[in-house]
Design a protein around this motif. Structure first.
Motif, PDB file in Angstrom:
ATOM      1  N   GLN A 150       0.818  -1.206   0.000  1.00 61.84           N
ATOM      2  CA  GLN A 150       0.000   0.000   0.000  1.00 61.84           C
ATOM      3  C   GLN A 150       0.856   1.263   0.000  1.00 61.84           C
ATOM      4  O   GLN A 150       0.525   2.262  -0.674  1.00 61.84           O
ATOM      5  CB  GLN A 150      -0.943  -0.002   1.214  1.00 61.84           C
ATOM      6  N   THR A 151       1.956   1.209   0.742  1.00 63.72           N
ATOM      7  CA  THR A 151       2.870   2.354   0.749  1.00 63.72           C
ATOM      8  C   THR A 151       3.446   2.588  -0.641  1.00 63.72           C
ATOM      9  O   THR A 151       3.539   3.733  -1.120  1.00 63.72           O
ATOM     10  CB  THR A 151       4.014   2.134   1.751  1.00 63.72           C
ATOM     11  N   GLY A 152       3.823   1.477  -1.306  1.00 62.36           N
ATOM     12  CA  GLY A 152       4.344   1.593  -2.668  1.00 62.36           C
ATOM     13  C   GLY A 152       3.295   2.119  -3.627  1.00 62.36           C
ATOM     14  O   GLY A 152       3.583   2.971  -4.482  1.00 62.36           O
ATOM     15  N   ASN A 153       2.049   1.623  -3.490  1.00 58.20           N
ATOM     16  CA  ASN A 153       0.970   2.094  -4.361  1.00 58.20           C
ATOM     17  C   ASN A 153       0.698   3.580  -4.144  1.00 58.20           C
ATOM     18  O   ASN A 153       0.413   4.326  -5.095  1.00 58.20           O
ATOM     19  CB  ASN A 153      -0.306   1.293  -4.109  1.00 58.20           C
ATOM     20  N   SER A 154       0.759   3.995  -2.885  1.00 61.04           N
ATOM     21  CA  SER A 154       0.554   5.410  -2.576  1.00 61.04           C
ATOM     22  C   SER A 154       1.643   6.267  -3.212  1.00 61.04           C
ATOM     23  O   SER A 154       1.375   7.349  -3.758  1.00 61.04           O
ATOM     24  CB  SER A 154       0.543   5.609  -1.057  1.00 61.04           C
ATOM     25  N   ALA A 155       2.889   5.766  -3.142  1.00 61.14           N
ATOM     26  CA  ALA A 155       3.999   6.499  -3.761  1.00 61.14           C
ATOM     27  C   ALA A 155       3.821   6.580  -5.269  1.00 61.14           C
ATOM     28  O   ALA A 155       4.080   7.618  -5.890  1.00 61.14           O
ATOM     29  CB  ALA A 155       5.326   5.820  -3.418  1.00 61.14           C
ATOM     30  N   ILE A 156       3.356   5.484  -5.878  1.00 52.97           N
ATOM     31  CA  ILE A 156       3.101   5.482  -7.319  1.00 52.97           C
ATOM     32  C   ILE A 156       2.022   6.509  -7.661  1.00 52.97           C
ATOM     33  O   ILE A 156       2.133   7.260  -8.637  1.00 52.97           O
ATOM     34  CB  ILE A 156       2.670   4.079  -7.785  1.00 52.97           C
ATOM     35  N   GLY A 157       0.957   6.536  -6.838  1.00 52.84           N
ATOM     36  CA  GLY A 157      -0.112   7.501  -7.073  1.00 52.84           C
ATOM     37  C   GLY A 157       0.375   8.933  -6.953  1.00 52.84           C
ATOM     38  O   GLY A 157      -0.013   9.800  -7.746  1.00 52.84           O
ATOM     39  N   ASN A 158       1.231   9.192  -5.962  1.00 52.27           N
ATOM     40  CA  ASN A 158       1.768  10.543  -5.782  1.00 52.27           C
ATOM     41  C   ASN A 158       2.613  10.965  -6.978  1.00 52.27           C
ATOM     42  O   ASN A 158       2.509  12.098  -7.459  1.00 52.27           O
ATOM     43  CB  ASN A 158       2.603  10.614  -4.507  1.00 52.27           C
ATOM     44  N   VAL A 159       3.451  10.041  -7.447  1.00 45.22           N
ATOM     45  CA  VAL A 159       4.304  10.354  -8.594  1.00 45.22           C
ATOM     46  C   VAL A 159       3.457  10.564  -9.840  1.00 45.22           C
ATOM     47  O   VAL A 159       3.704  11.483 -10.637  1.00 45.22           O
ATOM     48  CB  VAL A 159       5.339   9.231  -8.817  1.00 45.22           C
ATOM     49  N   ALA A 160       2.441   9.719 -10.009  1.00 43.57           N
ATOM     50  CA  ALA A 160       1.560   9.860 -11.176  1.00 43.57           C
ATOM     51  C   ALA A 160       0.822  11.196 -11.133  1.00 43.57           C
ATOM     52  O   ALA A 160       0.701  11.894 -12.155  1.00 43.57           O
ATOM     53  CB  ALA A 160       0.563   8.707 -11.218  1.00 43.57           C
ATOM     54  N   GLY A 161       0.324  11.569  -9.940  1.00 47.20           N
ATOM     55  CA  GLY A 161      -0.366  12.849  -9.809  1.00 47.20           C
ATOM     56  C   GLY A 161       0.562  14.022 -10.066  1.00 47.20           C
ATOM     57  O   GLY A 161       0.188  14.990 -10.737  1.00 47.20           O
ATOM     58  N   LEU A 162       1.782  13.923  -9.548  1.00 46.97           N
ATOM     59  CA  LEU A 162       2.755  14.985  -9.766  1.00 46.97           C
ATOM     60  C   LEU A 162       3.137  15.074 -11.238  1.00 46.97           C
ATOM     61  O   LEU A 162       3.333  16.163 -11.774  1.00 46.97           O
ATOM     62  CB  LEU A 162       4.004  14.736  -8.912  1.00 46.97           C
ATOM     63  N   SER A 163       3.232  13.918 -11.888  1.00 49.41           N
ATOM     64  CA  SER A 163       3.558  13.907 -13.312  1.00 49.41           C
ATOM     65  C   SER A 163       2.488  14.633 -14.114  1.00 49.41           C
ATOM     66  O   SER A 163       2.787  15.430 -15.014  1.00 49.41           O
ATOM     67  CB  SER A 163       3.700  12.463 -13.800  1.00 49.41           C
ATOM     68  N   THR A 164       1.226  14.372 -13.782  1.00 50.40           N
ATOM     69  CA  THR A 164       0.121  15.047 -14.469  1.00 50.40           C
ATOM     70  C   THR A 164       0.163  16.549 -14.204  1.00 50.40           C
ATOM     71  O   THR A 164       0.009  17.363 -15.123  1.00 50.40           O
ATOM     72  CB  THR A 164      -1.225  14.478 -13.996  1.00 50.40           C
ATOM     73  N   ALA A 165       0.378  16.917 -12.933  1.00 48.02           N
ATOM     74  CA  ALA A 165       0.437  18.336 -12.575  1.00 48.02           C
ATOM     75  C   ALA A 165       1.615  19.029 -13.267  1.00 48.02           C
ATOM     76  O   ALA A 165       1.501  20.176 -13.723  1.00 48.02           O
ATOM     77  CB  ALA A 165       0.555  18.493 -11.059  1.00 48.02           C
ATOM     78  N   THR A 166       2.751  18.329 -13.356  1.00 47.60           N
ATOM     79  CA  THR A 166       3.924  18.901 -14.011  1.00 47.60           C
ATOM     80  C   THR A 166       3.667  19.114 -15.496  1.00 47.60           C
ATOM     81  O   THR A 166       4.031  20.155 -16.061  1.00 47.60           O
ATOM     82  CB  THR A 166       5.145  17.974 -13.822  1.00 47.60           C
ATOM     83  N   THR A 167       3.026  18.125 -16.124  1.00 44.78           N
ATOM     84  CA  THR A 167       2.690  18.267 -17.542  1.00 44.78           C
ATOM     85  C   THR A 167       1.763  19.447 -17.761  1.00 44.78           C
ATOM     86  O   THR A 167       1.950  20.241 -18.702  1.00 44.78           O
ATOM     87  CB  THR A 167       2.020  16.978 -18.055  1.00 44.78           C
ATOM     88  N   GLN A 168       0.770  19.598 -16.903  1.00 40.59           N
ATOM     89  CA  GLN A 168      -0.155  20.718 -17.019  1.00 40.59           C
ATOM     90  C   GLN A 168       0.556  22.048 -16.816  1.00 40.59           C
ATOM     91  O   GLN A 168       0.307  23.023 -17.549  1.00 40.59           O
ATOM     92  CB  GLN A 168      -1.293  20.556 -16.011  1.00 40.59           C
ATOM     93  N   ALA A 169       1.447  22.099 -15.827  1.00 41.49           N
ATOM     94  CA  ALA A 169       2.194  23.334 -15.563  1.00 41.49           C
ATOM     95  C   ALA A 169       3.115  23.679 -16.732  1.00 41.49           C
ATOM     96  O   ALA A 169       3.228  24.845 -17.128  1.00 41.49           O
ATOM     97  CB  ALA A 169       3.011  23.190 -14.277  1.00 41.49           C
TER      98      ALA A 169
END
Length: 235
Positions: A150-169
């Motif tokens: 679950q910790t790993g999945n959460s980290a994956i989700g955080n990175v994926a969300g940040l990746s989307t936010a970075t692309t948008q920015a």
């Protein structure tokens, strides 16, 4: 009268041309600054993305490894042999061995206290206690693995969300740069068009003023009266 008009027209024309050129250059300089700012923003976004991803990667790796062990223990994937070895390693840990020793020691102490230390009932009780401890700790082990997953999945989700936010920015920064560039082109064209328009107006005003300067009282210079003399003494 004519010379001052010509001088004034020349000054006005020069000022108009300089104004148009300066306006165009200013717009281009602003667009260049915006482009540099855009690249700096994108670089900062990517650096932040890389930093967060680097910090998250160990958790992701542990989560993936735990998932393989978990699947192997349940027989649903992974590497069953590696999973069994991991479980054996867990059971060989100091914590597990201490718990097992304490549990079996309690059974022995109770049996010897009743004078049944070597009896078959005591051996059966020791076996049952060992199995219970193993089962309980296997469930605990699976729960620990799930926590890592679950910790790993959460980290994956955080990175994926940040990746989307970075692309948008980054897209927003690029759009801002594009808008600034388009604005610079439009502003420069407007400044040049205004300069040409000002030149045309100066020319028309000069022509009108020159025509008026060549007339006195609405009568061309040098016009003579019917009596043969010059009007107003103008020759």
């Amino acid at each position: 009268m004519v010379a001052p008009l010509i001088a004034a027209a020349g000054i006005g024309a020069a000022a108009s041309l300089i104004g148009g050129i300066t306006g165009g250059k200013g717009a281009k300089a602003a667009a260049k600054t915006q482009q540099q700012t855009t690249q700096m923003q994108i670089a900062a976004n990517q650096a932040n993305m890389s930093r967060i991803q680097g910090l998250s990667q160990p958790g992701i790796d542990r989560g993936n490894a735990a998932g393989d062990i978990y699947a192997g223990l349940l027989g649903t994937g992974g590497n069953p042999a590696a999973s069994a070895a991991a479980l054996d390693t867990y059971r060989g840990s100091v914590g597990y061995q201490d718990l097992l020793k304490t549990g079996l020691g309690a059974v022995n102490a109770n049996a010897y206290a009743r004078g049944l230390g070597d009896s078959g009932g005591t051996l059966k009780a020791l076996q049952d206690r060992g199995m219970n401890i193993a089962n309980q700790n296997t469930q605990q082990y699976l729960s620990n693995l799930n926590g890592l997953i679950q910790t790993g999945n959460s980290a994956i989700g955080n990175v994926a969300g940040l990746s989307t936010a970075t692309t948008q920015a980054n897209n927003a920064a690029l759009q801002a740069g594009s808008n600034a560039n388009q604005g610079a082109v439009l502003s420069g064209a407007t400044a040049q068009q205004q300069a040409l328009s000002n030149l045309a107006n100066i020319g028309m005003n000069y022509a009108s003023s020159y025509g008026q300067a060549g007339n006195v009282g609405g009568m061309p210079i040098g016009t003579r009266s019917i009596y043969g003399g010059n009007l107003g003494g103008i020759y």
